[in-house]
Design a protein around this motif. Sequence first.
Motif, PDB file in Angstrom:
ATOM      1  N   THR A 139      -9.667  -3.491   0.855  1.00  0.00           N
ATOM      2  CA  THR A 139      -9.650  -4.951   0.823  1.00  0.00           C
ATOM      3  C   THR A 139     -10.752  -5.523   1.697  1.00  0.00           C
ATOM      4  OG1 THR A 139      -7.269  -4.928   0.461  1.00  0.00           O
ATOM      5  CG2 THR A 139      -8.237  -6.992   1.223  1.00  0.00           C
TER       6      THR A 139
ATOM      7  N   GLN B 126      -0.548   3.188  -5.739  1.00  0.00           N
ATOM      8  CA  GLN B 126       0.003   2.094  -4.948  1.00  0.00           C
ATOM      9  C   GLN B 126      -0.255   0.789  -5.700  1.00  0.00           C
ATOM     10  OE1 GLN B 126      -2.740   3.900  -3.434  1.00  0.00           O
ATOM     11  NE2 GLN B 126      -1.374   5.551  -2.796  1.00  0.00           N
TER      12      GLN B 126
ATOM     13  N   GLU C  87       0.806  -1.213   0.000  1.00  0.00           N
ATOM     14  CA  GLU C  87       0.000   0.000   0.000  1.00  0.00           C
ATOM     15  C   GLU C  87       0.843   1.268   0.000  1.00  0.00           C
ATOM     16  OE1 GLU C  87      -0.443  -2.257   2.674  1.00  0.00           O
ATOM     17  OE2 GLU C  87      -1.867  -3.444   1.503  1.00  0.00           O
TER      18      GLU C  87
ATOM     19  N   GLY D 291      -0.686  -2.071  -4.269  1.00  0.00           N
ATOM     20  CA  GLY D 291      -1.716  -2.784  -3.520  1.00  0.00           C
ATOM     21  C   GLY D 291      -2.792  -1.841  -3.053  1.00  0.00           C
ATOM     22  N   ARG D 292      -3.990  -2.367  -2.865  1.00  0.00           N
ATOM     23  CA  ARG D 292      -5.083  -1.555  -2.366  1.00  0.00           C
ATOM     24  C   ARG D 292      -4.934  -1.387  -0.851  1.00  0.00           C
ATOM     25  NH1 ARG D 292      -8.543  -0.789  -6.377  1.00  0.00           N
ATOM     26  NH2 ARG D 292      -8.683  -2.344  -8.040  1.00  0.00           N
ATOM     27  N   SER D 293      -5.548  -0.366  -0.342  1.00  0.00           N
ATOM     28  CA  SER D 293      -5.488  -0.137   1.097  1.00  0.00           C
ATOM     29  C   SER D 293      -6.229  -1.244   1.838  1.00  0.00           C
ATOM     30  CB  SER D 293      -6.120   1.217   1.437  1.00  0.00           C
ATOM     31  OG  SER D 293      -7.507   1.178   1.175  1.00  0.00           O
TER      32      SER D 293
END
Length: 757
Positions: A254, A246, A211, A248-250
Amino acid sequence: MSMSAAATLAVAQSEPDRLAVVIGNQDYVGIDDLANAKHDAERFSAMLRDLGFTVFDGYNVDRQGFEDLLRASILNVTEGAEIVFFYAGHGIQIGRRNYLLPTDVAFDSVYDLPVESVTLDRVIELLSARGKVHVAIIDACRDNPFPDKVLAGNLDASLFETKSGFDVFQTPLNSLVAFSTAPGMVAYDGKGSENSPYTAAIVNAVSAAPERDILSVFAQVREAVYNVTEGKQVPWESSTLVQPFQFGRSAKATVAASAENTVPVSESGTTTRQVAAPDFPSEVTLSVAYDRQVALGPALAAALDQSELPPITVTSVPDQGLVSVRADGVLYRPILGERRATELAATLRDDFSITVQSNGTEIPVTVLLEMEVNACDLAAGDALDPGSVGFYRLPNEIEVAYALEACQAAVQAHPEEGRFSYQLGRAEQAAGQLRESFQSFQTAVTQGHIRALNGTGRFLISKRIDHQTTGIPQNPEGALALYEKGIEAGDPFAMHSKGLHFLRNGKNAAEREMGFELLDRAAELGHTYSMNELGIYFLTKDTEHFLPERGLRYLQASAARQDIYGYYNLGFVEANGLNGPKDLNAAYQWYLKASEGGHPFGPSTLGRMIRRGEVPGQGDAEALVWYDKGLSRGDGWGGVNAARMVLKGEGTTVDVPEALIRFAKARHLSNKKAAEAALEGLQGHSAIDVAKATQLLLRDMGAEVVVDGAIGPATRRVLAAMAAEANLPAPADDRLSELETAARIYWAKSPTRPDLF
């Protein structure tokens, strides 16, 4: 090439789509292999899938494989998408540009650059055209595999040495381009089965904190690579990011996504707590319409015998798409790829697995999808169309009656869908209904269909249609403005159309260079029209740009992609000895292949070869057949040559009125020299023969007239009424004016195909 759905299936509805194109080129045909490029790409792909990206990945990709991947990305990118491009393999700098090298690269000629490599900045522009954020990561600056080569890259054919490393270039707004090493420097490969220092550092940094903002990630990567290579390699980035990104997602997103996967949903977006039936079938089949995204909620609820969809969890991904459970329903989105509609079945199938909650237990259910492809998509889908569902027919492959019926039905059923309006326009154009086609294209433009910008523009700028009889305005400036909008959205057809205009009509060197750049950019995506245009440009004798070897490289690439114009142009090369000694047999075979595919000039060219005695075993009768076929496709010289033969009784009996009909038709086609020759051929004939020609032509168009060589009041009334219907003035009381008016009516009723010229 593989196209794999993301492992993370459910995403928050407000989040943009996430798409990645990953290429790992390691095993090269004619240059040194690399140790770990494929391994690097595989590890990067796996990481992106784990982070929720839909990944289009290719390994040991040749030039046409590059085209396939990029074309697939055009189809699948949606507005507001987050896009990542990763490349591991050979790359070089030539002039001030950077090039990625397919595995079959072979620089045998100084002119091979555009058909053997892929230009990095064009890839970035293409992928960022419709996305929200674009990240390109290039792990490619190994040793230069072509240290002694010089290659031509610009319109003026100036030569540049190949260099190791990559050069700095301007990146589009809200994008980041990351290189494994600083400009002009060389990067290191991994040892044995290890990843390269650069790829390993990225994967390690992202995996540790997915993230984290990307700029922070690459700061850590730079430090890690510098340390592990003992200061010999320093990664470098160029950023115009104005929004955070980012990998990845926060955690919040998620959690929200996970929760959505287990909440009962209805297509209205409301949630309910319904007592489930005690049993569900282990397998259900959903029959739905194939589209860019398909709502499955109502059909799935019905298959489970429920009024609303109960709580479900998706447990396995489909083979050819991805499924997400959202607050507004269950969506299936196919992973689109370009496929020739002539080779495609009308029903496509896919499957995935879910569990259904029932009284505290989870019951597994396999969902089989049977997706009916709309007949309009199969009948008139266009190649490289970013708004299509991936199925296409070339213009010469459209079956007119079938396409008209299918697309009229599709537009009636889906009046707001721009794709169907555009495809109806293609069908109408193939049928010669030019006014209706133009209107359909305009409708599709208002509905947001990108390709319709090009279709509308081509009508506005075309010199091959009768703007008076069709009622289509002539507006070149308006056409260029539409092309520019299409280019901004990444449409290669718009690139071709604007590039063609400026290469042919540019007022100065800068405009012609811009035209070349646009055509070369479209050709790099496999656009054969652009390959042919550039090929002919460099094969035009008595010009300063006559470079046969350079032109031949483009034409060979076009023919390799089964383009009828590439076939025809290679016939021209063989017939004129531009590739060594003349080879008339090879020329005949290329021309025949082009003509059988629908080429407009091919038939007349075959007729001329036969008349010159260059085709053993064929004579005047065969030549006349080919000339008439050329005339029917809109080739004025086909009509002139056929008329001259009929006047002399060559290949047929002498028939003056039939010859005059051919002259009159040729008189009103776009080739000015053929039209002048046709006008000359119409002179000096008796009034009776001219009148008979008019009457025969009217009768061929369905009018009930007597063929007696005397134009009386009844014939003139018929002629005036048909002229008015075609938006033409009534003819003067003159036999030749009457025949020419009848010929214009003929072309208004049966216009030539501007999409084939």
